[in-house]
Design a protein around this motif. Sequence first.
Motif, PDB file in Angstrom:
ATOM      1  N   VAL A 226      -5.805  -4.388  -7.835  1.00  8.21           N
ATOM      2  CA  VAL A 226      -4.701  -4.783  -8.714  1.00  8.21           C
ATOM      3  C   VAL A 226      -5.205  -5.838  -9.691  1.00  8.21           C
TER       4      VAL A 226
ATOM      5  N   ASN B 157       0.830  -1.208   0.000  1.00  8.42           N
ATOM      6  CA  ASN B 157       0.000   0.000   0.000  1.00  8.42           C
ATOM      7  C   ASN B 157       0.864   1.257   0.000  1.00  8.42           C
TER       8      ASN B 157
ATOM      9  N   LEU C 237      -5.517  -5.198  -0.256  1.00  8.29           N
ATOM     10  CA  LEU C 237      -5.293  -4.082  -1.183  1.00  8.29           C
ATOM     11  C   LEU C 237      -6.621  -3.498  -1.653  1.00  8.29           C
TER      12      LEU C 237
ATOM     13  N   ILE D  80       2.428   1.643  -3.425  1.00  5.10           N
ATOM     14  CA  ILE D  80       1.471   2.090  -4.444  1.00  5.10           C
ATOM     15  C   ILE D  80       1.176   3.574  -4.288  1.00  5.10           C
ATOM     16  N   GLU D  81       1.012   4.045  -3.063  1.00  7.27           N
ATOM     17  CA  GLU D  81       0.744   5.462  -2.832  1.00  7.27           C
ATOM     18  C   GLU D  81       1.932   6.317  -3.260  1.00  7.27           C
TER      19      GLU D  81
ATOM     20  N   HIS E  22      -6.838   0.032  -3.410  1.00 11.03           N
ATOM     21  CA  HIS E  22      -5.793  -0.163  -4.428  1.00 11.03           C
ATOM     22  C   HIS E  22      -6.032  -1.491  -5.147  1.00 11.03           C
TER      23      HIS E  22
ATOM     24  N   SER F 194      -8.051  -1.273   0.909  1.00 11.41           N
ATOM     25  CA  SER F 194      -7.304  -0.003   1.016  1.00 11.41           C
ATOM     26  C   SER F 194      -7.523   0.893  -0.195  1.00 11.41           C
TER      27      SER F 194
ATOM     28  N   GLN G 185       0.171  -4.353 -11.356  1.00  9.11           N
ATOM     29  CA  GLN G 185      -0.658  -3.152 -11.322  1.00  9.11           C
ATOM     30  C   GLN G 185      -1.385  -2.966 -12.658  1.00  9.11           C
ATOM     31  N   LYS G 186      -2.388  -2.061 -12.630  1.00 12.66           N
ATOM     32  CA  LYS G 186      -3.137  -1.795 -13.843  1.00 12.66           C
ATOM     33  C   LYS G 186      -2.281  -1.097 -14.890  1.00 12.66           C
TER      34      LYS G 186
ATOM     35  N   SER H 170       4.024   5.497  -5.566  1.00 17.34           N
ATOM     36  CA  SER H 170       4.058   5.483  -7.033  1.00 17.34           C
ATOM     37  C   SER H 170       3.045   6.475  -7.602  1.00 17.34           C
ATOM     38  N   THR H 171       1.885   6.609  -6.931  1.00 17.32           N
ATOM     39  CA  THR H 171       0.876   7.569  -7.384  1.00 17.32           C
ATOM     40  C   THR H 171       1.415   8.996  -7.312  1.00 17.32           C
TER      41      THR H 171
END
Length: 432
Positions: free
Chosen positions: A93, A41, A86, A44-45, A91, A89, A132-133, A47-48
């Motif tokens: 995937v 998590n 995920l 990913i945040e 996120h 949260s 990830q997408k 990376s955003t």
Amino acid sequence: MALLLAIALFVAQAISFTLLLRERRSLLLEQISGPAIARLNDSIERSTNGRLPPPDRGRVRRAASNPIAPGLPRVTEVETLIREGLVESGHPVVRVLTGVRPFHPEDFDWPRRRFDRRRQHPVDELLIAVQQKTGGWLVTRSIWPRDGLYLVWRLIAQTLILYGIILLPVLWIGRRISRPLRDLTRAAEGFDPREKGEPIPEQGPLDVSALIAAFNALRLRIGAMLEEKDRMLGAIGHDLRTPLAALRVRIESVEDDQDRLRMADTIAEMNKTLEDILSLARVGRPSEMETDVDLNALVDAVVADFHDLGQDVTFEEGGRLRLKLRPSLMRRAVRNLIENAVKYGYVADVRIDPQPDHIAIIVADQGPGIAPDQLEAVFDPFIRLESSRNRDTGGIGLGLALARSIVREAGGDIRLTNRPEGGLAATITLPR
């Protein structure tokens, strides 16, 4: 009993260990998936926000393609927990994959002290890859315990410890409790009414000691009853022989020879009947001691008595056959069989057949034989077959019963068989 107790303890230990393993695995999955979800998590945040994880260092790394090599064992429970964590949260995937591979400490980024705590047991490395997408992959790693034989040996060790703590003391206590029962069993198996013997010590649990006390009292009562029976038989024999002897003297004054002989035969028959009844009642408590006897000489002496009476009895004497017997009782048994053969089969052919483990005395006749369904019934006291119920043959049906009782008391047995060529064969079998 010990085997059943051991199996029960092992089954109980296996069930407990299985439940413990399930609990341990559930806790392990939470311990692995929880930190992995937090790291993913956070990555990913980041990376955003444009801070992509590096591909070659850190707890979470970036990969352009699927880093899980084909064929690696998967842990689907971890995949499910991470996917759900995920999604919760916010996120979602595309895919979550896992793979278990051998652990290499030099490739792991954990602090050294944490690795040192885990290296006392063999472990593997669990790779967790999230697609990830955007098409990239995030990869993190964790320790995955390698249970296998370690858990099996742990179960065996715990079971052995349990046996030592519980099973061995229980077996020791059970042996002490069952010892009086074993003594009672041996005493019951070796019970001989002719010997008083020592009473069994009354020990063990209350119910067992009460049983032993009852057995000791029962043995004393049986001995007292048998002694009373012997005294009664002695008195009966004395009281009956005296008037019979007086009658034998009185008939000498009878002038008619035919009447006198008939009376003498009746008195002789009464004396023989009395002897048969008393002998049958005393079987099991004989006054005669066992001695070393030559069986051939014993049978030959009985046959000689029949020769003196002019009876058609044949016997081919063989070599010496030594057996420990009560000679007068065994002579009585053989005499009864020969008497039956002469009365109902006209002749008696006597022979001895020695075998490695037993000796057979066979008395054969040439009579009509006995119906197969009556071969055992004739051994019952006071049983006479229809064809023999006349005053000429005499007897009241005690000869075979007395002979079998004598032979069985010596450890053998008697059986009757119809001969194929006609007649009956009575066989005494004695163990060597």
